[in-house]
Motif scaffolding. Structure first.
Motif, short mmCIF file in Angstrom:
data_model
loop_
_atom_site.label_atom_id
_atom_site.label_comp_id
_atom_site.label_asym_id
_atom_site.label_seq_id
_atom_site.Cartn_x
_atom_site.Cartn_y
_atom_site.Cartn_z
N SER A 270 16.10 -8.84 -20.98
CA SER A 270 16.92 -10.11 -20.80
C SER A 270 17.29 -10.76 -22.12
O SER A 270 18.24 -11.55 -21.93
CB SER A 270 15.75 -11.26 -20.40
N THR B 111 16.84 -15.95 -6.32
CA THR B 111 16.04 -16.78 -7.22
C THR B 111 15.63 -17.96 -6.30
O THR B 111 14.46 -18.39 -6.55
CB THR B 111 17.14 -17.57 -8.28
N ASP C 26 22.65 -24.18 -7.33
CA ASP C 26 22.57 -22.60 -7.32
C ASP C 26 22.83 -22.38 -5.83
O ASP C 26 23.36 -21.27 -5.69
CB ASP C 26 20.77 -22.24 -7.61
N PRO D 86 13.83 -11.74 -9.78
CA PRO D 86 12.84 -12.84 -10.12
C PRO D 86 11.41 -12.76 -10.05
O PRO D 86 10.74 -13.82 -10.40
CB PRO D 86 13.30 -14.08 -9.24
N GLN E 208 10.56 -14.33 -15.74
CA GLN E 208 12.00 -14.17 -15.21
C GLN E 208 12.58 -15.63 -14.65
O GLN E 208 13.74 -15.65 -15.08
CB GLN E 208 12.31 -13.23 -14.29
N MET E 209 11.71 -16.41 -14.23
CA MET E 209 12.16 -17.62 -13.79
C MET E 209 12.03 -18.67 -14.79
O MET E 209 12.62 -19.83 -14.61
CB MET E 209 11.30 -18.06 -12.50
N ASP F 78 13.35 -20.61 -18.19
CA ASP F 78 14.80 -21.08 -18.39
C ASP F 78 15.12 -19.97 -19.62
O ASP F 78 16.30 -19.72 -19.61
CB ASP F 78 14.68 -22.32 -19.30
N ARG G 280 16.15 -16.59 -17.55
CA ARG G 280 17.13 -16.37 -16.65
C ARG G 280 18.64 -16.27 -17.30
O ARG G 280 18.84 -16.87 -18.42
CB ARG G 280 17.02 -17.77 -15.99
#
Length: 787
Positions: free
Chosen positions: A114, A414, A621, A637, A642-643, A645, A648
């Motif tokens: 990421s 997401t 979104d 997600p 991963q969710m 801020d 992402r």
């Protein structure tokens, strides 16, 4: 590791801190071990096979210390030595030779999929600025060489990246390998660095040919060379001296560091006088694992429940994985197990329980796993539930339409993952799955989701999404639905999520507490905003009146015009609509006798609805779901963090720059502008690599200018750029284009009352898009059939 262990979940900052502790000789605790037992199952470490090709004989199970062990292994993970296997996914551990500015002695840096550019050096839990991310990717593409111009961060091999804001970073694995070679470690390290893609002169030549001025890659090479020189005069802050200290510390710890391993031979039985059978050994290990991890951090009840299932059923990870096809992961394995246990509890002897079952506790789940009957019942249930999960994902998850102008009302991963998150997410999973199971049973036992009409599927998804996003107490909503769902006739079960059920959720509690908020029709919302914001009406002057542009640091425009504090001052269209909504108390007589309390309840419901809608980024979104799916099709997600801020791959960009319309540094800005500027009408979901931060780029450029960066995201035409931003053509686009002077001479132009035409265009652009976002959500999920 025993099957019950969870996966690696430590953050980059935690791994970095551990390595700093190791090289300073700090104790990092002990590893908790138990003699290896096939009955406990087994699973490999995250980096096994990457750090070493050997397969040592297993002698112990690791019960506690997996996160530390994985972080340590990361330092030996040489993704440059095995590029075909490891270079894309990583992770990678680096160390910066810069002198630390905090309590650290050594500045270790972790690169992840990421964040191939790393986190901030000074704040390891924070991501880099958007501009730094863009600059880093430009440089990494150059290092990548031929074919690198169009690559995005998701496809960048990590062997071509380094911590972007580091002064002189070195790969830890190469440093360890070099130090192990003895006195000639500097020469060994130089040879290894020269083999890295960052060293290549071809990258330098390509920069010169392209006319690029960024010399970060050249600077990196020069600093490596300086650091490898032996200094004649000692300079404690030089990279050479810092490298010497690092090498000494590494050599010392490699030779002397010993991490205690606490071996627990007494785990054969829970009671030493009890028979030494496999089940008692397994139960003892489970007990210890639960107690140790319950006292630690970052291991919730769902993870413990999943661990207990893996202990009883080592094949569980593979079986659970089968329930969600690749690239459609929206429910983490741990959450899936907790949900399935709850779903199994919902069915008592083939019929639904009278009360909606709660989430099982770790203690209750252990009892289930210890009972042969209940354990077999749960495992058999998991094997039978695959068609239900398949239909559940079919109901919720977006799929790219096959037709060029096709439309899919469903959620991107997401939003689906968010829908199923938290305690309310478990409620939604349970309610939808029970409905699907009843649908499957039906009259012929063959009915599937695809057998019912598209509009009913839209309405069903719209129902649960609306409750999730706009309920005051979503849990109570689902508990209200449960008794009706139990007894609803089999014939017609496909119509369960209907207007009648939705309206039943609007009834308030005996104490007057709101449960579900009513959803306003888009036309009513548009009329309100048109009358009281864009055009003006009686008692609420429009933009041509100087009082409209009054400056204030308080939200005066919002509270006077949109959600006034008195029911009588509400817009007539809103009052007419609220009068039709059954926001009734269970005591109808009390409602009739106290009209003022009833009206205040209605006003407050409207206030709470607008408050939830105003900054609801999920609505943004949803409107941009097609683009998000196209840009980030490989984003999972369900992975840890991963969710957040920081992980992402997109951010939320103010179409009209924040520095011009809502910055706290601009005093005396008209309240109407400051307030609407913060709404979703001015926000778009935008890739981090395109979102260069608040750089005063005006909408006329953001929504029309095609660059090499936009082309990497297949935005090669200005109409595509606007469509991706959910900005309509013709008048919508013209309002955005006209909201800033051309040329722009002053960022504070909105303070000048002479610039009324730009003020009006900005308010019109934002409010129009605000209404379009809501209308799109309302219409796509067929919410008009529920309200």
């Amino acid at each position: 590791m025993p099957a019950l262990q969870r996966g690696a979940v430590w953050s980059a900052a935690q791994s970095e801190a551990l390595w700093d502790s190791l090289l300073r000789g700090f104790p990092i605790g002990s590893f908790l071990l138990a003699p290896f037992d096939e009955a406990l199952g087994k699973q490999d470490f995250k980096l096994l096979g990457r750090c070493s090709k050997s397969d040592p004989k297993r002698t112990f199970h690791l019960l506690d210390g997996q996160q530390r062990a994985t972080a340590i292994a990361l330092g030996f993970f040489d993704l440059w030595g095995h590029p075909q296997e490891n270079s894309k996914d990583g992770p990678a551990l680096w160390v910066d030779l810069a002198s630390p500015s905090d309590e650290r002695a050594f500045v270790f840096r972790v690169l992840t999929r990421s964040h191939p550019w790393g986190y901030q050096s000074s704040e390891p839990t924070k991501r880099l600025s958007n501009q730094d991310i863009v600059d880093a990717m430009d440089c990494f593409r150059t290092v990548l060489g031929s074919g690198g111009d169009n690559i995005r961060s998701a496809g960048l091999p990590l062997r071509h990246a380094w911590p972007w804001d580091a002064a002189c970073p070195l790969p830890v694995a190469l440093l360890i390998e070099s130090v192990a070679e003895g006195d000639k470690w500097r020469n060994a390290l130089l040879n290894k660095l020269q083999a890295l893609p960052m060293w290549s002169d071809s990258a330098r030549l390509k920069k010169q040919q392209d006319g690029r001025q960024d010399d970060k890659q050249i600077q990196l090479k020069e600093r490596w060379q300086d650091a490898l020189k032996v200094e004649k005069t000692r300079n404690e802050n030089s990279h050479s001296h810092r490298l010497e200290l690092l090498a000494i510390a590494l050599r010392r710890e490699l030779q002397s560091q010993r991490i205690p391993g606490l071996i627990l031979p007494g785990l054969e039985t829970e009671d030493r006088s009890a028979p030494k059978d496999k089940e008692s050994r397994k139960s003892a290990v489970e007990t210890l694992f639960v107690r140790v991890n319950s006292a630690g951090t970052d291991l919730g009840g769902e993870e413990l429940i999943y661990s207990l299932l893996k202990s009883a059923w080592p094949q569980a990870p593979d079986e659970i994985k089968k329930l969600q096809p690749n690239k459609r992961q929206v429910i983490s394995p741990a959450r899936m197990v907790t949900f399935l246990a709850r779903l199994c509890d919902a069915w008592e002897n083939g019929s639904l329980s009278e009360k909606m079952p709660g989430t099982p506790s770790v203690r209750d789940f252990r009892k289930t796993m210890r009972s042969d009957v209940k354990r077999k019942e749960l495992l058999a249930f998991v094997n039978k539930v695959e068609p239900v999960i398949k239909d559940l994902l079919e109901l919720v998850l977006y799929a790219r339409p096959r037709e060029p102008n096709g439309h899919d009302h469903r959620l991107p991963p997401t939003l689906a993952a968010q829908l199923f998150s938290g305690e309310r997410g478990l409620d939604i999973l349970l309610i939808l799955s029970v409905w699907l199971m009843r649908l499957h049973k039906g009259q012929d036992g063959k009915t599937r989701l695809t057998d019912i009409s598209l509009d009913k599927r839209q309405r069903t998804l719209g129902f649960v999404v609306a409750v999730n996003w706009f309920a005051e107490d979503a849990g109570l909503c689902f508990r209200r639905l449960w008794p009706t769902l139990r007894k609803y006739p089999a014939k017609g079960i496909e119509d369960f999520f209907n207007k009648s059920q939705f309206q039943s959720l609007l009834t308030v509690e005996p104490d007057g507490k709101l449960v579900m908020l009513p959803l306003v029709h888009p036309a009513t919302l548009e009329r309100l905003i048109g009358d009281r914001v864009v055009n003006g009406c009686s008692n609420y002057p429009g933009p041509n009146n100087e009082n409209y542009w009054v400056a204030s640091g308080k939200w005066i425009h919002y509270y006077e015009r949109i959600v006034p504090e008195n029911y009588a001052n509400l817009h007539s269209g809103i009052k007419d609509w609220l009068s039709t909504i059954p926001l009734n108390s269970p005591d109808a007589q009390a409602d009739n006798n106290n009209a003022a309390a009833r009206d205040e309840r209605r006003r407050f419901a409207w206030f709470r609805f607008i408050e939830k809608l105003w900054g609801n980024r999920r609505v943004v979104d949803y409107a941009q779901r097609e683009q998000l799916m196209h840009w980030f099709s490989d984003f999972d997600p369900t992975l840890p963090g991963q969710m957040d801020d920081v992980n992402r791959p997109w951010d939320y960009d103010h179409i009209h720059p924040q520095s011009m319309g809502s910055s706290s540094s601009i005093y005396n800005l008209p309240a109407v502008i400051r307030e609407w500027h913060t709404s979703i009408g001015n926000l778009r979901a935008w890739p981090l690599e395109l979102n260069r931060g608040d750089q005063n780029s005006v909408p006329a450029r953001k929504l029309d200018e095609i660059t090499l960066d936009t082309r990497r995201f297949q935005l090669d035409k200005n109409k595509k750029l606007r469509r991706a931003s959910f900005v309509g053509e013709t008048k919508d686009w013209l309002d955005w284009k006209r909201c800033v002077p051309d040329p722009l001479e002053n960022n504070r132009y909105l303070l000048d009352e002479k610039n009324k035409e730009y003020r009006v265009a900005l308010i019109t652009a934002i409010t129009t898009r605000f209404c379009r976002l809501y209308r799109h959500w309302y219409k796509s999920l067929a919410l008009g059939k529920l309200t």
